[in-house]
Design a protein around this motif. Sequence first.
Motif, PDB file in Angstrom:
ATOM      1  N   LEU A 246       4.479  -3.604   7.123  1.00 30.00           N
ATOM      2  CA  LEU A 246       4.395  -2.320   6.052  1.00 30.00           C
ATOM      3  C   LEU A 246       5.292  -2.370   4.820  1.00 30.00           C
ATOM      4  O   LEU A 246       4.887  -2.454   3.719  1.00 30.00           O
ATOM      5  CB  LEU A 246       4.366  -1.042   6.798  1.00 30.00           C
ATOM      6  CG  LEU A 246       4.573   0.295   6.147  1.00 30.00           C
ATOM      7  CD1 LEU A 246       3.030   0.289   5.499  1.00 30.00           C
ATOM      8  CD2 LEU A 246       4.732   1.333   6.868  1.00 30.00           C
ATOM      9  N   ALA A 247       6.598  -2.843   5.340  1.00 30.37           N
ATOM     10  CA  ALA A 247       7.685  -2.435   3.936  1.00 30.37           C
ATOM     11  C   ALA A 247       7.628  -3.777   3.396  1.00 30.37           C
ATOM     12  O   ALA A 247       7.817  -3.730   2.011  1.00 30.37           O
ATOM     13  CB  ALA A 247       8.925  -2.445   4.894  1.00 30.37           C
ATOM     14  N   SER A 249       5.385  -5.979   2.698  1.00 24.27           N
ATOM     15  CA  SER A 249       4.399  -6.262   1.773  1.00 24.27           C
ATOM     16  C   SER A 249       4.390  -5.668   0.367  1.00 24.27           C
ATOM     17  O   SER A 249       3.680  -6.369  -0.582  1.00 24.27           O
ATOM     18  CB  SER A 249       2.998  -5.611   2.275  1.00 24.27           C
ATOM     19  OG  SER A 249       3.193  -4.118   2.363  1.00 24.27           O
ATOM     20  N   ALA A 250       5.442  -5.071  -0.056  1.00 27.98           N
ATOM     21  CA  ALA A 250       5.728  -4.643  -1.199  1.00 27.98           C
ATOM     22  C   ALA A 250       5.992  -5.696  -2.352  1.00 27.98           C
ATOM     23  O   ALA A 250       5.392  -5.671  -3.478  1.00 27.98           O
ATOM     24  CB  ALA A 250       6.682  -3.504  -1.323  1.00 27.98           C
ATOM     25  N   GLY A 369       0.130  -3.874   8.754  1.00 25.09           N
ATOM     26  CA  GLY A 369       1.066  -3.301   8.028  1.00 25.09           C
ATOM     27  C   GLY A 369       0.974  -3.830   6.747  1.00 25.09           C
ATOM     28  O   GLY A 369       1.192  -3.057   5.533  1.00 25.09           O
ATOM     29  N   GLY A 373       0.396  -1.503   3.644  1.00 24.44           N
ATOM     30  CA  GLY A 373       1.356  -1.329   2.622  1.00 24.44           C
ATOM     31  C   GLY A 373       0.908  -1.915   1.393  1.00 24.44           C
ATOM     32  O   GLY A 373       1.537  -1.201   0.404  1.00 24.44           O
ATOM     33  N   SER A 374       0.085  -2.832   1.196  1.00 26.27           N
ATOM     34  CA  SER A 374      -0.258  -3.343  -0.070  1.00 26.27           C
ATOM     35  C   SER A 374      -0.815  -2.199  -0.971  1.00 26.27           C
ATOM     36  O   SER A 374      -0.634  -2.058  -2.031  1.00 26.27           O
ATOM     37  CB  SER A 374      -1.046  -4.437   0.220  1.00 26.27           C
ATOM     38  OG  SER A 374      -0.582  -5.674   0.471  1.00 26.27           O
ATOM     39  N   THR A 376      -0.696   0.966  -0.533  1.00 25.60           N
ATOM     40  CA  THR A 376       0.337   1.973  -0.717  1.00 25.60           C
ATOM     41  C   THR A 376       1.243   1.837  -1.937  1.00 25.60           C
ATOM     42  O   THR A 376       1.435   2.788  -2.920  1.00 25.60           O
ATOM     43  CB  THR A 376       1.040   2.486   0.677  1.00 25.60           C
ATOM     44  OG1 THR A 376       0.207   2.770   1.616  1.00 25.60           O
ATOM     45  CG2 THR A 376       2.271   3.485   0.258  1.00 25.60           C
ATOM     46  N   TRP A 377       1.893   0.681  -1.664  1.00 25.14           N
ATOM     47  CA  TRP A 377       2.940   0.199  -2.739  1.00 25.14           C
ATOM     48  C   TRP A 377       2.088   0.070  -4.151  1.00 25.14           C
ATOM     49  O   TRP A 377       2.654   0.527  -5.243  1.00 25.14           O
ATOM     50  CB  TRP A 377       3.507  -1.116  -2.505  1.00 25.14           C
ATOM     51  CG  TRP A 377       4.251  -1.018  -1.000  1.00 25.14           C
ATOM     52  CD1 TRP A 377       4.147  -1.825  -0.093  1.00 25.14           C
ATOM     53  CD2 TRP A 377       5.035  -0.051  -0.701  1.00 25.14           C
ATOM     54  NE1 TRP A 377       4.824  -1.291   1.125  1.00 25.14           N
ATOM     55  CE2 TRP A 377       5.517  -0.412   0.495  1.00 25.14           C
ATOM     56  CE3 TRP A 377       5.867   1.001  -1.359  1.00 25.14           C
ATOM     57  CZ2 TRP A 377       6.620   0.432   1.387  1.00 25.14           C
ATOM     58  CZ3 TRP A 377       6.730   1.483  -0.736  1.00 25.14           C
ATOM     59  CH2 TRP A 377       7.147   1.558   0.720  1.00 25.14           C
ATOM     60  N   SER A 393      10.509   0.695  -0.998  1.00 26.78           N
ATOM     61  CA  SER A 393      10.204  -0.331   0.358  1.00 26.78           C
ATOM     62  C   SER A 393      11.486  -0.721   0.939  1.00 26.78           C
ATOM     63  O   SER A 393      11.514  -1.047   2.125  1.00 26.78           O
ATOM     64  CB  SER A 393       9.434  -1.508  -0.322  1.00 26.78           C
ATOM     65  OG  SER A 393      10.118  -2.409  -0.964  1.00 26.78           O
ATOM     66  N   VAL A 396      12.583   1.689   3.267  1.00 28.83           N
ATOM     67  CA  VAL A 396      11.664   1.647   4.555  1.00 28.83           C
ATOM     68  C   VAL A 396      12.429   0.626   5.444  1.00 28.83           C
ATOM     69  O   VAL A 396      12.830   0.485   6.738  1.00 28.83           O
ATOM     70  CB  VAL A 396      10.359   1.515   4.326  1.00 28.83           C
ATOM     71  CG1 VAL A 396       9.742   1.320   5.924  1.00 28.83           C
ATOM     72  CG2 VAL A 396       9.734   2.428   3.580  1.00 28.83           C
ATOM     73  N   HIS A 397      13.009  -0.417   4.887  1.00 28.54           N
ATOM     74  CA  HIS A 397      13.472  -1.740   5.681  1.00 28.54           C
ATOM     75  C   HIS A 397      14.816  -1.233   6.279  1.00 28.54           C
ATOM     76  O   HIS A 397      15.121  -1.582   7.495  1.00 28.54           O
ATOM     77  CB  HIS A 397      13.902  -2.844   4.683  1.00 28.54           C
ATOM     78  CG  HIS A 397      12.717  -3.805   4.506  1.00 28.54           C
ATOM     79  ND1 HIS A 397      12.203  -4.532   5.628  1.00 28.54           N
ATOM     80  CD2 HIS A 397      11.974  -3.942   3.313  1.00 28.54           C
ATOM     81  CE1 HIS A 397      11.256  -5.275   5.106  1.00 28.54           C
ATOM     82  NE2 HIS A 397      11.203  -4.974   3.686  1.00 28.54           N
TER      83      HIS A 397
END
Length: 561
Positions: A246-247, A249-250, A369, A373-374, A376-377, A393, A396-397
Amino acid sequence: MEAPVSRTQKLNARPSPYSPLRHGAFRAVWLAFLVSNLGGLIQSVGAAWLMTSLTGSAGLVALVQASTALPFMLFSLAAGAIADNYDKRAVMLVAQVFTIAVSVVLAGCTYFGLIIPWSLLIFTFLIGCGTAVNNPAWQSSVRDMVPRQDLPQAIALSGVSMNIARSVGPALGGVIVAIAGATAAFAVNAFSYLVLIVVLFRWRPQIQARRLPPESLGSAMGAGIRFVAMSPRIRIVLARTFVFGLAGSAVQALMPLVARDLVGGGPATFGLLFGAFGIGAIGGGLSSNHIRLALGTETMVRLSFIGFAGCSLGTAFSSNTPLTMVAMGLGGACWVLVLSSFNVAVLVSSPRWVAGRTLALFQMAVFGGIALGSGTWGLLAERFSISEALVLSALVHLLAVLIGLRWVLPDNKEVNLEPLNRWKHPSLSMEIEHRSGPIVITIDYQIREEDVREFLALMVERRRVRRRDGARHWHLLRDLAEPELWTERYDTPTWLDYIRQAQRITQADARIVDRLNELHRGAGPPQVRRRIERQPVSPPSEADDPHETDHDSTDPPQLPS
């Protein structure tokens, strides 16, 4: 007394990261996948850059990566069930033929100018479907190509193959797109699958004879989910994998926009950034065993989360291409260090019968994720800015590091998950078929009062293992008239399900089995009874006399006076 082994001796004694390449089958398939991955990365660059020319929407650009990742979330479990129940080589061949067909159609539509943003997303989704079906079969077949001691290195090399392609493919893809356009990139990808198809046709793995018929797709998928749900080690890995995807992917989803807007470049710059990410990933993959041995798996993973946060922050605030490439290199190294650690943890925690499904669920966690994530970002970049999305992002990490303090990654100490093979088909006095059932199993134990506490603790693990392997309605009963008599009870839907459940007990579970037998104080081993459930049937009454004339069904029932 033996002299203690120093850390230097441990480092020198560790297996070579290249040892799996000594095995011909693994080497040939590994090289073929390298070529295929190279073509896939060239295609990814072409699709991402084509989308930037078709639309100015940051959300649609980010959805290119999401459309590739989404099939892994949707179909990986079914693909894993198929890989566990059928010939893995045949599964890979079907997936590759499907993917090459879609790639050829995509190249043709692009050449004739028939591509719009949403059709491009559909094609990338279909290519992702082929890869999603292929990967569980490929990853679980590694066990058939290398011996047990080379398995962690083989898994790491599988990631290195992808990242060698990641380091060269994007830069090459950027050049191809800049010179010949996206159509050429799609055509190169289509031809790259031919090498893998030829190698798979020539590979003749040693297929173990199946003693039982394959499970139905629904039953196999349910068994995979149940196994993971009852395996705490794997649950922790999958949860943290999802957060990382999730994080992380930004950076990759927004990379085309970073190249175009933050550093002011074109497709070649995008390829350089993508290539820098891949070069970092190669370094991380080749050094992963050394770092893991020096720091420990959990420490390495936490530092990699922090390192990826640094990659996001560096990319967010850099307007200089070389500096952004350095940040991308750091991100690539951290990406492969984390995911290879998670991949190894899942595989060494999975017996052979379910390995394809657990690896499929791992893929679902990664790409679920990434897909979420993609999108969302991309929306955040469109609503605020690219830099602000990258900063979020990174936060989030850092939050994920704190999560790791609570749910620690299990160590990669390998346990023996080969079948225990103690179960023998019982002699039965009545005929029974595979579909017969439900089957009720009871096991009687004689346990002394002073051993009850240990017995109950063992039964906690016994219940988990039984349910993990397919048992239903597990209960532990104590006799009121004879308190030393304990009965374990569970059932399975059919006799075939009972056989599967009994044969799934592993060598690692032997500790529980053996200790329970030691605690049992009865004459002989614990008594096992297997029963088939039957419903009672009422005897026919006079009203059911077949010689009587049936009443007209339209007549109303007569009520008693």
